[in-house]
Design a protein around this motif. Sequence first.
Motif, PDB file in Angstrom:
ATOM      1  N   UNK A  44      -5.100  -1.164  11.147  1.00  0.00           N
ATOM      2  CA  UNK A  44      -4.252  -1.167   9.930  1.00  0.00           C
ATOM      3  C   UNK A  44      -4.892  -0.448   8.752  1.00  0.00           C
ATOM      4  N   UNK A  45      -6.207  -0.184   8.796  1.00  0.00           N
ATOM      5  CA  UNK A  45      -6.830   0.539   7.699  1.00  0.00           C
ATOM      6  C   UNK A  45      -6.267   1.936   7.535  1.00  0.00           C
ATOM      7  N   UNK A  46      -6.008   2.609   8.661  1.00  0.00           N
ATOM      8  CA  UNK A  46      -5.434   3.948   8.585  1.00  0.00           C
ATOM      9  C   UNK A  46      -3.958   3.913   8.202  1.00  0.00           C
ATOM     10  N   UNK A  47      -3.270   2.823   8.543  1.00  0.00           N
ATOM     11  CA  UNK A  47      -1.870   2.690   8.117  1.00  0.00           C
ATOM     12  C   UNK A  47      -1.784   2.562   6.602  1.00  0.00           C
ATOM     13  N   UNK A  48      -2.740   1.850   6.026  1.00  0.00           N
ATOM     14  CA  UNK A  48      -2.786   1.739   4.568  1.00  0.00           C
ATOM     15  C   UNK A  48      -3.272   3.038   3.940  1.00  0.00           C
ATOM     16  N   UNK A  49      -4.192   3.727   4.614  1.00  0.00           N
ATOM     17  CA  UNK A  49      -4.726   4.978   4.097  1.00  0.00           C
ATOM     18  C   UNK A  49      -6.067   4.810   3.415  1.00  0.00           C
ATOM     19  N   UNK A  50      -6.992   4.091   4.069  1.00  0.00           N
ATOM     20  CA  UNK A  50      -8.322   3.893   3.492  1.00  0.00           C
ATOM     21  C   UNK A  50      -8.990   5.221   3.147  1.00  0.00           C
TER      22      UNK A  50
END
Length: 493
Positions: free
Chosen positions: A115-121
Motif C-alpha cells: 500500500x505504500x506505493x498506492x499512496x505514493x511514498x
Amino acid sequence: MHRLRMTAAIGAATAVALSLLTGAAAHAAPTGYLALGDSYAAGQAIGGAKGDDADCLQSVDSYPSQVAQNLGLTLTDNTCSGAVLNDLFHTSAKGRAPQVNAPAESVSLITLSISGNDLGFSPLLTSCLALSATGPLTGHQPTCKDKHTVDGVDQLQAKIEREVGPVLVDTLYDLRAAYPSARILLVGYPTLMPDASHTPAGGCFAPLGQGDSFPFVTSDLAWMNTVQRALDRKLALAAQYAGVDYLSQMATTVDNSACSATGEPFIAPLTLKGLSATPQSFHPNAAGLKAIGQAVTSALSPRAAFQGIRGQLIPQTGDNEYLLQYVVPAALVGSMPDVAATKNGAYLSNVKGGSGYYLELTGRNSAHYRYYYQRVTVDPGDRVEFRVYQNGTRQVLTPLPASFKGVTGQLVHTTGDAYELQVWVPTNTLDSTPDISARINGTYSANVSGGSGYYLYARSAPGYRVYFQTVTVKSGDTVILNVTSTGEKQTLS
C-alpha cells in the motif's frame, strides 16, 4: 552441587528430550509460506540479490527469508519492488504475473507488506526536497505540508481514506477467501520519519548532493510521520475487517527512523548516484531488515501461556497517542486466560474469559479474531506490557533499548516463591548476543553472551533459543536483566 555452563549442544539435547516427553506429533504441519508485497518485503537486494526477476530486488536478508529460516518453512517469495495492491491478483503494469499464484492447499502462512506505493511514498518524498532545514522546497513552496494541503484538507490523508483504504479492504477480503485455512499477517511499515518528540534538535538536514543526503524541512518530518500514522491506522482497520493479523511497527521503531535521535536508524537516507537515487534510499538498511525479521518472527510465535492472545500499539493522530489493542483468537472467547496490560507497572486493563475490563470491544470482529482496545498515552521511556495473571508470563509491547538486540526476559511462576527465569534470544542474532546478566536484588544469577548461556539450561522455541533457570523470588525482590556494555536494564519483577 556445582553449577554448569550449558552450551548450545546441551540446549539441543534438552529440546529433543522435551519433545519426546511431551509426545510431539510425528507428522509435521504444512510448511508452505507465501510472501507477498512491495520493496519493504523484497528488501531492495541488501545483503545480496535472489530470485529469477532481478528487477524485483529480492534480498537474501529480507524478512520473508528470515522468517522462513527461523520457523523452518518452505518459502515462495513473490515480493517485488514497486508492487501495488492491484499486482496481487492481476498482471502488473510491467507484465509480471499476479503475486497470488500458489495453490491454497499448499500454503499455511502468508505475509504481506503493501500500500505504500498506492499512496505514493516515493513521489511524496521527491516532492518534498528542500533547499534548507527551514525551506523553501526546490519547487518554491514553503513546506511539503503546505504543498499537499488544499483548502485546509491534507490531500495524502484524504487519499488514504478515499482511494487506498477501500482497495486495501477488498484485496484483503479476496486474499482471505482465496486462502481460508492459511494464517495471514499484514506487516506495517517501520517508522520512516520521526514525530515531534523524537526529532533531534535542528532536524537532520543535509543538502542534496552526491552520496548520502537528507534534504527535508525539519517541520515536515513530523507531518510525514502523521501521514504514515494515518496509513498505519488504515492498515490495522482493514486487517480487522478482513479477519487477518496485523503487525504495526511504528511504536517499536519510533527511535529508528531515517532521522534517528539515537543514531541507530533502520531506514537509509537519500543516496544519489549521478542524477538517480539508489534503490536502497529510504528503505530498511541491514539493521532494519534484521529488526523487521525479528518482529515478524515474534508475531508469528506467540508464547504458549498467552494462548495466541497478543497486544499491539497502533499510533493515533498525536505524537504519543496510541490505541492499545488486544487481539484474541475467536476460539478462545469464553475461555481466554486473564491477561492484563500495564504501563510502567500501573494497571491499565485486562481481558478474562469472554470479557474485557476498562476496554471497548470493536464492532469489526471476524470469524477469526475479537479485538478489544483502549486509548493510551505512551511517552518516550514508558514500558507497556501484557502479563498473564495465572503464571506471570510477560509480553513487552514497547521497545527495549537497542543494545538488548531483541533479547527479552520473563519470569514464569511455578509454585510458591519459585519461578522460572527465562531469557529469550533470537536465533538469527544468536552468535552476536551481547553480554546480558540476570540479577536478583543486585546479586548475579546468570548471563548469556554470544551463543552461550552461563548457569542456564536451554530449550528451543520458534525463532528463539530460550535459556532458563529456577529462581526464588519473594515479594519486594527485584529481578533485572542488565546489558554489561551499556548498563541498560530490563526489569522483570
